[in-house]
Design a protein around this motif. Sequence first.
Motif, PDB file in Angstrom:
ATOM      1  N   LEU A  45      59.287  22.013  15.457  1.00  0.00           N
ATOM      2  CA  LEU A  45      58.430  23.114  15.892  1.00  0.00           C
ATOM      3  C   LEU A  45      57.112  23.159  15.138  1.00  0.00           C
ATOM      4  CD1 LEU A  45      61.232  25.801  16.126  1.00  0.00           C
ATOM      5  CD2 LEU A  45      60.076  24.722  18.067  1.00  0.00           C
ATOM      6  N   ASP A  46      57.110  22.730  13.886  1.00  0.00           N
ATOM      7  CA  ASP A  46      55.869  22.727  13.106  1.00  0.00           C
ATOM      8  C   ASP A  46      54.915  21.628  13.586  1.00  0.00           C
ATOM      9  OD1 ASP A  46      56.715  24.856  11.516  1.00  0.00           O
ATOM     10  OD2 ASP A  46      57.748  23.518  10.116  1.00  0.00           O
ATOM     11  N   ARG A  54      55.119  20.267  16.510  1.00  0.00           N
ATOM     12  CA  ARG A  54      55.051  20.360  17.968  1.00  0.00           C
ATOM     13  C   ARG A  54      55.400  19.010  18.605  1.00  0.00           C
ATOM     14  NH1 ARG A  54      49.741  24.135  19.392  1.00  0.00           N
ATOM     15  NH2 ARG A  54      50.386  25.951  18.153  1.00  0.00           N
ATOM     16  N   GLN A  55      56.603  18.578  18.331  1.00  0.00           N
ATOM     17  CA  GLN A  55      57.068  17.296  18.853  1.00  0.00           C
ATOM     18  C   GLN A  55      58.518  17.413  19.306  1.00  0.00           C
ATOM     19  OE1 GLN A  55      56.567  14.576  15.571  1.00  0.00           O
ATOM     20  NE2 GLN A  55      54.434  14.098  16.115  1.00  0.00           N
ATOM     21  N   TYR A  67      53.562  18.000  22.052  1.00  0.00           N
ATOM     22  CA  TYR A  67      53.286  19.019  23.065  1.00  0.00           C
ATOM     23  C   TYR A  67      52.329  20.071  22.522  1.00  0.00           C
ATOM     24  CZ  TYR A  67      56.651  22.007  20.523  1.00  0.00           C
ATOM     25  OH  TYR A  67      57.290  22.749  19.569  1.00  0.00           O
ATOM     26  N   ASP A  68      51.577  20.660  23.436  1.00  0.00           N
ATOM     27  CA  ASP A  68      50.845  21.889  23.142  1.00  0.00           C
ATOM     28  C   ASP A  68      51.689  23.089  23.555  1.00  0.00           C
ATOM     29  OD1 ASP A  68      48.213  20.760  22.291  1.00  0.00           O
ATOM     30  OD2 ASP A  68      48.244  19.940  24.324  1.00  0.00           O
ATOM     31  N   THR A  69      52.426  22.903  24.657  1.00  0.00           N
ATOM     32  CA  THR A  69      53.326  23.940  25.162  1.00  0.00           C
ATOM     33  C   THR A  69      54.660  23.288  25.480  1.00  0.00           C
ATOM     34  OG1 THR A  69      51.511  25.209  26.139  1.00  0.00           O
ATOM     35  CG2 THR A  69      53.726  25.630  26.993  1.00  0.00           C
ATOM     36  N   LEU A  70      55.743  23.933  25.040  1.00  0.00           N
ATOM     37  CA  LEU A  70      57.093  23.440  25.317  1.00  0.00           C
ATOM     38  C   LEU A  70      57.817  24.435  26.219  1.00  0.00           C
ATOM     39  CD1 LEU A  70      59.491  21.483  24.761  1.00  0.00           C
ATOM     40  CD2 LEU A  70      60.065  22.929  22.801  1.00  0.00           C
ATOM     41  N   HIS A  74      58.071  31.591  18.177  1.00  0.00           N
ATOM     42  CA  HIS A  74      57.153  30.463  18.331  1.00  0.00           C
ATOM     43  C   HIS A  74      56.395  30.618  19.652  1.00  0.00           C
ATOM     44  CE1 HIS A  74      60.004  29.013  15.327  1.00  0.00           C
ATOM     45  NE2 HIS A  74      59.042  28.210  14.916  1.00  0.00           N
ATOM     46  N   ASP A  76      54.229  29.027  21.220  1.00  0.00           N
ATOM     47  CA  ASP A  76      53.943  27.858  22.050  1.00  0.00           C
ATOM     48  C   ASP A  76      55.196  27.351  22.770  1.00  0.00           C
ATOM     49  OD1 ASP A  76      55.138  27.127  19.707  1.00  0.00           O
ATOM     50  OD2 ASP A  76      53.704  25.574  19.162  1.00  0.00           O
ATOM     51  N   VAL A  77      56.295  28.114  22.679  1.00  0.00           N
ATOM     52  CA  VAL A  77      57.556  27.746  23.320  1.00  0.00           C
ATOM     53  C   VAL A  77      57.946  28.818  24.332  1.00  0.00           C
ATOM     54  CG1 VAL A  77      60.009  27.254  22.988  1.00  0.00           C
ATOM     55  CG2 VAL A  77      58.340  26.480  21.281  1.00  0.00           C
TER      56      VAL A  77
END
Length: 396
Positions: free
Chosen positions: A87-88, A90-91, A102-105, A262, A264-265
């Motif tokens: 999550l940190d 973003r992978q 990812y930018d957005t998951l 988070h 972005d998730v």
Amino acid sequence: MDAKKNAHRNARKNIVVVGAGYAGLTAALRLDRKQRITLISAESHFTQRIRLHELAAGRPEVTVPLSELTKGTGITTVQARVGGIDLDARQVRTEDGRVFPYDTLVYALGSRTDTTAPGVAEHAYTAETAGDLRARLDAGGGDLVVVGGGLTGVEMAAELAESYPAWRVALATGGAVGAGLSDKGRRHLARTFGRLGVRTHEWTRVTGVGPDGVRTDQGVITADVVVWAGSFTVSPLAAESGLAVDERGRIVVDETLTSVSHPDVYAVGDAAAVQVQGSTNRMSCAAGMPIAAHAADVINARAAGRTPEPFRFRYLLQCISLGRRDGLVQLVNGDDSPKDRILSGRTAAFVKERICRFTVASLRWERARPGTYMWVKGSARRTGAEAHRAQTSAAR
């Protein structure tokens, strides 16, 4: 400054969707295709989960190739199992060693039958192993016990009793069979089971499965085959990754279906804890597809600089197939509680079949024209995040 903001807003984003069930596919197909969309799926096909009992009863196929559903969309489809989420950084990491930034998951790993009870994994079939179950039933007759009195168990028992007359079918459950139905619904179900010869063991607590049958608090129900249709469970991956989850491991989201821990998730389908008319969503495509469609709308809105609307949804009905020529449609209130009205018989079977077809048709329509899927929207209610905060406060 405005030019910089617009440039940032218009930059193509990497959106990764993990899971290609009803929810994952709905979200992926509805997203703005100006973005880079990657869909990661453990399988090369989409499985119609609501037809798995039909597969066990002899239906030849219940899958659709992902390549067919994503053709012409620009979506990159990756067949791999997700092994971890950083999550940190973003992978998303897959078990074969690949890494997807990812930018957005969009987290849509869904649910599966919980097989942690003693002996279930070793001695029982589930909806997910419907193909193996069919092969076993084709090999001969005997005693078969379905464990679980919910919709999955009811459909499985009726379907197998109709399709395999050489098998003596019983259903065992810790409560009443079809407990979420109205009195009329349960009466029709009892008549149907009587016609099909399905014996019921209600208020019988099942403690496990052995080679000789089902273990219960009232003794062993002997069986040559056991089909486990108990509750669903979700992957532990969300909790292991560090996302905020509820007591069942489902990701806690706000009214825009964004993770409360988070931003972005986004969580959709069975993997998300979403408040629907005052309670957490039932694990089903009936709720999962609207949740996924709205999450995609939120992502699209934010990418365009618009303020997204809160998720709104209400239940309308529960559809149960009772073999190929009978069914039950239970009309429900917005919170999924039963009304007194039902449809039954061939009419209900017709409605159920049309709804099953509609789910796949909806995916095809989204592929051709994103934004076409519609659902009934109820009033906005307390969100999963608010419910989570309330539970936390109450526990202090």
